[in-house]
Scaffold this active site. Structure first.
Site, PDB file in Angstrom:
ATOM      1  N   HIS A   1     -12.307  11.460   1.120  1.00  0.00           N
ATOM      2  CA  HIS A   1     -12.331  10.049   1.503  1.00  0.00           C
ATOM      3  C   HIS A   1     -12.308   9.816   3.014  1.00  0.00           C
ATOM      4  CE1 HIS A   1     -11.654   5.779   1.238  1.00  0.00           C
ATOM      5  NE2 HIS A   1     -10.492   5.861   1.831  1.00  0.00           N
TER       6      HIS A   1
ATOM      7  N   HIS B   1      -8.864  10.914  -1.562  1.00  0.00           N
ATOM      8  CA  HIS B   1      -8.308   9.688  -2.135  1.00  0.00           C
ATOM      9  C   HIS B   1      -8.012   9.949  -3.608  1.00  0.00           C
ATOM     10  CE1 HIS B   1      -7.739   5.522  -3.236  1.00  0.00           C
ATOM     11  NE2 HIS B   1      -7.827   5.178  -1.958  1.00  0.00           N
TER      12      HIS B   1
ATOM     13  N   GLU C   1      -6.930   1.545  -3.139  1.00  0.00           N
ATOM     14  CA  GLU C   1      -5.487   1.640  -3.320  1.00  0.00           C
ATOM     15  C   GLU C   1      -4.897   0.256  -3.620  1.00  0.00           C
ATOM     16  OE1 GLU C   1      -3.823   4.377  -0.577  1.00  0.00           O
ATOM     17  OE2 GLU C   1      -2.009   3.215  -0.371  1.00  0.00           O
TER      18      GLU C   1
ATOM     19  N   PHE D   1       0.863  -1.183   0.000  1.00  0.00           N
ATOM     20  CA  PHE D   1       0.000   0.000   0.000  1.00  0.00           C
ATOM     21  C   PHE D   1       0.897   1.229   0.000  1.00  0.00           C
ATOM     22  CE2 PHE D   1      -4.687   0.083   1.466  1.00  0.00           C
ATOM     23  CZ  PHE D   1      -5.047  -0.845   0.516  1.00  0.00           C
TER      24      PHE D   1
ATOM     25  N   ARG E   1      -3.277  10.154   6.353  1.00  0.00           N
ATOM     26  CA  ARG E   1      -3.347   8.758   6.791  1.00  0.00           C
ATOM     27  C   ARG E   1      -2.837   7.837   5.695  1.00  0.00           C
ATOM     28  NH1 ARG E   1      -7.134   4.486   6.004  1.00  0.00           N
ATOM     29  NH2 ARG E   1      -8.501   5.786   4.743  1.00  0.00           N
TER      30      ARG E   1
ATOM     31  N   ARG F   1      -1.154   9.008  -0.236  1.00  0.00           N
ATOM     32  CA  ARG F   1      -2.329   9.513  -0.954  1.00  0.00           C
ATOM     33  C   ARG F   1      -2.287  11.000  -1.239  1.00  0.00           C
ATOM     34  NH1 ARG F   1      -6.841   5.957   2.294  1.00  0.00           N
ATOM     35  NH2 ARG F   1      -6.304   4.032   1.192  1.00  0.00           N
TER      36      ARG F   1
ATOM     37  N   LEU G   1     -15.177   4.668  -4.507  1.00  0.00           N
ATOM     38  CA  LEU G   1     -13.754   4.401  -4.297  1.00  0.00           C
ATOM     39  C   LEU G   1     -13.232   3.287  -5.202  1.00  0.00           C
ATOM     40  CD1 LEU G   1     -11.239   4.978  -2.450  1.00  0.00           C
ATOM     41  CD2 LEU G   1     -11.908   2.939  -1.217  1.00  0.00           C
TER      42      LEU G   1
ATOM     43  N   GLN H   1      -8.717  13.974   3.973  1.00  0.00           N
ATOM     44  CA  GLN H   1      -8.010  13.172   2.964  1.00  0.00           C
ATOM     45  C   GLN H   1      -8.810  13.068   1.669  1.00  0.00           C
ATOM     46  OE1 GLN H   1      -7.015   8.740   3.486  1.00  0.00           O
ATOM     47  NE2 GLN H   1      -5.059   9.778   3.303  1.00  0.00           N
TER      48      GLN H   1
HETATM   49  C1  FAD Z   1     -15.127   3.363   0.540  1.00  0.00           C
HETATM   50  C2  FAD Z   1     -14.155   3.269   1.692  1.00  0.00           C
HETATM   51  C3  FAD Z   1     -13.175   2.283   1.702  1.00  0.00           C
HETATM   52  C4  FAD Z   1     -12.272   2.185   2.765  1.00  0.00           C
HETATM   53  N1  FAD Z   1     -11.319   1.206   2.743  1.00  0.00           N
HETATM   54  C5  FAD Z   1     -10.447   1.133   3.777  1.00  0.00           C
HETATM   55  C6  FAD Z   1      -9.436   0.125   3.801  1.00  0.00           C
HETATM   56  O1  FAD Z   1      -9.348  -0.709   2.903  1.00  0.00           O
HETATM   57  N2  FAD Z   1      -8.583   0.095   4.853  1.00  0.00           N
HETATM   58  C7  FAD Z   1      -8.642   0.981   5.878  1.00  0.00           C
HETATM   59  O2  FAD Z   1      -7.852   0.909   6.800  1.00  0.00           O
HETATM   60  N3  FAD Z   1      -9.611   1.936   5.883  1.00  0.00           N
HETATM   61  C8  FAD Z   1     -10.501   2.030   4.883  1.00  0.00           C
HETATM   62  N4  FAD Z   1     -11.470   3.001   4.895  1.00  0.00           N
HETATM   63  C9  FAD Z   1     -11.654   3.803   6.116  1.00  0.00           C
HETATM   64  C10 FAD Z   1     -12.377   2.947   7.181  1.00  0.00           C
HETATM   65  O3  FAD Z   1     -13.272   2.091   6.556  1.00  0.00           O
HETATM   66  C11 FAD Z   1     -13.133   3.819   8.183  1.00  0.00           C
HETATM   67  O4  FAD Z   1     -12.321   4.843   8.656  1.00  0.00           O
HETATM   68  C12 FAD Z   1     -13.586   2.979   9.380  1.00  0.00           C
HETATM   69  O5  FAD Z   1     -14.282   1.843   8.955  1.00  0.00           O
HETATM   70  C13 FAD Z   1     -14.438   3.809  10.318  1.00  0.00           C
HETATM   71  O6  FAD Z   1     -14.985   2.977  11.301  1.00  0.00           O
HETATM   72  P1  FAD Z   1     -15.748   3.595  12.540  1.00  0.00           P
HETATM   73  O7  FAD Z   1     -16.122   2.480  13.425  1.00  0.00           O
HETATM   74  O8  FAD Z   1     -14.948   4.705  13.128  1.00  0.00           O
HETATM   75  O9  FAD Z   1     -17.054   4.277  11.903  1.00  0.00           O
HETATM   76  P2  FAD Z   1     -18.258   3.711  10.886  1.00  0.00           P
HETATM   77  O10 FAD Z   1     -17.946   2.353  10.429  1.00  0.00           O
HETATM   78  O11 FAD Z   1     -18.393   4.806   9.922  1.00  0.00           O
HETATM   79  O12 FAD Z   1     -19.443   3.636  11.877  1.00  0.00           O
HETATM   80  C14 FAD Z   1     -20.110   4.778  12.377  1.00  0.00           C
HETATM   81  C15 FAD Z   1     -21.296   4.340  13.197  1.00  0.00           C
HETATM   82  O13 FAD Z   1     -21.839   5.478  13.878  1.00  0.00           O
HETATM   83  C16 FAD Z   1     -23.240   5.444  13.787  1.00  0.00           C
HETATM   84  N5  FAD Z   1     -23.738   6.819  13.924  1.00  0.00           N
HETATM   85  C17 FAD Z   1     -23.310   7.923  13.284  1.00  0.00           C
HETATM   86  N6  FAD Z   1     -24.019   8.998  13.700  1.00  0.00           N
HETATM   87  C18 FAD Z   1     -24.897   8.554  14.622  1.00  0.00           C
HETATM   88  C19 FAD Z   1     -25.899   9.161  15.404  1.00  0.00           C
HETATM   89  N7  FAD Z   1     -26.184  10.473  15.333  1.00  0.00           N
HETATM   90  N8  FAD Z   1     -26.618   8.390  16.254  1.00  0.00           N
HETATM   91  C20 FAD Z   1     -26.400   7.058  16.329  1.00  0.00           C
HETATM   92  N9  FAD Z   1     -25.456   6.436  15.607  1.00  0.00           N
HETATM   93  C21 FAD Z   1     -24.726   7.173  14.771  1.00  0.00           C
HETATM   94  C22 FAD Z   1     -23.523   4.815  12.438  1.00  0.00           C
HETATM   95  O14 FAD Z   1     -24.810   4.282  12.413  1.00  0.00           O
HETATM   96  C23 FAD Z   1     -22.442   3.734  12.400  1.00  0.00           C
HETATM   97  O15 FAD Z   1     -22.905   2.602  13.088  1.00  0.00           O
HETATM   98  C24 FAD Z   1     -12.361   3.109   3.831  1.00  0.00           C
HETATM   99  C25 FAD Z   1     -13.325   4.119   3.804  1.00  0.00           C
HETATM  100  C26 FAD Z   1     -14.184   4.211   2.741  1.00  0.00           C
HETATM  101  C27 FAD Z   1     -15.167   5.356   2.730  1.00  0.00           C
END
Ligand code: FAD
Length: 558
Positions: free
Chosen positions: A336, A227, A240, A112, A371, A271, A237, A225
């Site tokens: 992203h 992407h 990468e 990566f 990142r 990135r 997306l 960020q």
């Molecule tokens: C398309 C894409 C591909 C990616 N690929 C990679 C990768 O290959 N490798 C990598 O390391 N990272 C990757 N990332 C980044 C990574 O996926 C995210 O940063 C990470 O999954 C975030 O996880 P999280 O638990 O912080 O939040 P999320 O998984 O975004 O979860 C947020 C949660 O909060 C809840 N929520 C939000 N607001 C409220 C509210 N007001 N009340 C109640 N609940 C709420 C939502 O319902 C959800 O359950 C990618 C991101 C994207 C967009």
């Protein structure tokens, strides 16, 4: 009113991992505005980093992360992340995640951007999908209680500590109070402040906005960020991993232009560098249709594309009508990831006692100004476990919250929503959201200037004034998604203002924040984290030191 030891807001990977840790000893509830398996973690494609191979080491992973961050990451936090990485991957594998394998049965790892070794473990190009399903199963097994489709509207303060949250039950339209001794915000990023974003529509940064309103500062919000490779036309997306598997970036002269920007790393530079390179090619007239460049996978061959990048192939076929086995993919940079978020330390602690943050909503800060791909899924699992442990320790002596402030807060929110619902004439939230996203796309993008940022700030403040007269158009109580989208917009407007203020004040270029009027890094003035605080309706900017460590701050070249 409901009462729990701890409330976790968010059911993505980070929230679920915290809840698993807490459920061993405490009554814990997870509130999520969508079903947990629709959390944005499910969309992660390319993989999760861990130094697992014989030649690799946590020190090398830590160095790459610090250098990738343009030296703004806190080095103590990076050390914790990288040391705990293999454990996080192996734990999830033992829980059931089916990682892709090498011929001899080991977990496969792909290269990566910005990494010295191929250290990104993956499950084809559906890594987040697999990790989230496994982690959700474990949360169910541990007896975590879920409130699915509940929208958290505010944090309840009780003096200098947290007392709980208020939440809208989307199905009934009722507002409830939740008293809790500890609250963990795990609400993910705020990509939807922008129009051109890889993020789901639900990534609206609600947790960051409610923390800001409760007096908790946000950190490093200007570091957004972009992407490098999102699909032209839909901003989906293109992982990468596609470049990790050997994909080339080509301009309209059929030239691998990365040789001008990062001759050693080429397409596998970090990135921020690749995104700027693509924007520069397009701005200097070497893009296709003046808009995009090509990501060419054809030389990888059909077999490899089908085995390693099946999801990407499907996306290209469904959303661009092309098969990457036969044609190059049109790509351009898009928003992203949110490097900034709720200011917290390595234990997830914020300035408000009992309030914690984790995952993309948090800024610990492990990614600094940029990142590295694969480090975010890692952050959710490593710090999900560790923040869970920190909360457990806090709960050993944390006092029971009083019920009255929680009830009062629920009453105030009910009145506020009633007021919103009663406006039957005015502007629609969709109109205002479009203006906000357009301003952010056009004026707070990959390249920034003072003039544009000042215009953006003025325009966002005008939208905030217009928001006072927003009209939802329907007043049903049940499943009122117009109301949910309106609350999200209100949250995003505060975050847009925070991003612009941070970007205006940072008169230098570092990582993902690139000022054409200040094109150099200025360590003397800005080797610092930005803090944004909101008091009543006024935002203020201040700074705090970066935790440096064994890696000397140097110029970054690849
Ligand atoms: C398309 C894409 C591909 C990616 N690929 C990679 C990768 O290959 N490798 C990598 O390391 N990272 C990757 N990332 C980044 C990574 O996926 C995210 O940063 C990470 O999954 C975030 O996880 P999280 O638990 O912080 O939040 P999320 O998984 O975004 O979860 C947020 C949660 O909060 C809840 N929520 C939000 N607001 C409220 C509210 N007001 N009340 C109640 N609940 C709420 C939502 O319902 C959800 O359950 C990618 C991101 C994207 C967009």
């Amino acid at each position: 009113m409901y009462e729990y030891d701890a409330i976790v807001v968010g059911a993505g990977l980070s929230g679920l991992r915290v809840a698993i840790e807490l459920a061993e000893h405490y009554e814990v509830a997870v509130l999520s505005k969508v079903h947990p398996l629709r959390s944005h973690s499910v969309a992660a494609q390319g993989g999760i980093n861990a130094a697992m191979s014989e030649n690799d080491s946590w020190e090398s992973h830590a160095f790459d992360t610090v250098k990738g961050s343009d030296y703004l990451a806190d080095q103590d936090v990076v050390e914790v992340l990288t040391k705990n990485a293999p454990l996080a991957v192996i734990e999830n594998e033992r829980w059931g995640t089916a990682f892709s394998r090498t011929e001899d049965g080991k977990i496969a790892q792909r290269p990566f951007g910005g990494a010295a070794f191929p250290r990104t473990c993956y499950a084809a190009d559906r890594t987040g999908h697999n990790l989230l399903h496994t982690t959700y199963e474990q949360a169910l097994r541990h007896g975590v209680q879920f409130f699915d489709e509940w929208f958290v509207t505010s944090l309840v303060r009780q003096g200098d500590r947290i007392g709980g949250v208020t939440a809208l039950d989307i199905a009934t339209g009722a507002i409830h109070g939740f008293a809790a001794r500890a609250v963990v915000i795990a609400t993910g990023g705020f990509g939807r402040v922008y129009g051109h974003s890889t993020n789901a529509l639900i990534n609206t940064g609600d947790g960051c906005a409610i923390a800001l309103r409760a007096g908790v500062p946000l950190k490093d919000m200007e570091f957004v960020q972009f992407h490098p490779t999102t699909l032209y036309g839909s901003s989906i997306l293109i992982t990468e991993g596609a470049r990790g598997e050997g994909g080339y970036l080509l301009n309209k002269d059929n030239e691998r232009f990365m040789k001008r920007y990062a001759p050693d790393k080429m397409e596998l530079a970090p990135r921020d560098i690749v995104a700027r390179a693509i924007r520069t090619e397009v701005l200097e007239g070497r893009g296709f249709e003046g808009q995009y460049v090509h990501l060419d996978l054809r030389h990888l061959g059909a077999e490899k594309i089908k085995e390693r990048l099946p999801g990407i192939r499907e996306i290209c076929m469904h959303f661009a009508g092309i098969d990457p086995i036969e044609e190059p993919i049109p790509v351009l940079p898009g928003q992203h990831y949110s490097m900034g978020g709720i200011d917290c330390n390595v234990h997830g602690e914020t300035v408000l006692k009992g309030l914690y943050a984790v995952g993309e909503a948090a800024c610990m800060s492990v990614h600094g100004a940029n990142r590295l791909g694969g480090n975010s899924l890692l952050e959710t699992l490593v710090f999900g476990r560790l923040v869970g442990q920190a909360v457990s320790k806090y709960l050993e002596a944390a006092p029971k919250p009083q019920a009255a402030p929680v009830d009062e807060a629920a009453f105030t929110v009910r009145q506020d929503l009633q007021h919103l619902l009663m406006h039957d004439r005015g502007e629609t939230p969709a109109q205002l959201r479009e203006i906000m996203q357009h301003v952010m796309d056009e004026m707070v993008g990959v390249f920034r200037t003072k003039k544009e940022l000042e215009t953006a700030l003025r325009e966002i403040r005008v939208v905030k004034k217009r928001f006072v007269n927003v009209s939802l158009g329907r007043s049903d109580e049940r499943f009122n998604y117009a109301l949910v989208r309106t609350l999200e917009l209100r949250n995003m407007l505060d975050l847009a203002e925070s991003i612009i203020l941070g970007a205006l004040s940072r008169e230098e270029s570092r990582g993902a924040h690139w000022r054409l009027d200040f094109p150099h890094r200025d360590d003397e003035r800005f080797l610092k984290h930005t803090l944004i605080t909101k008091t009543d309706d006024t935002f203020s900017v201040s700074y705090k030191d970066v935790n440096l460590g064994k890696f000397e701050v140097k110029e970054r070249s690849y």
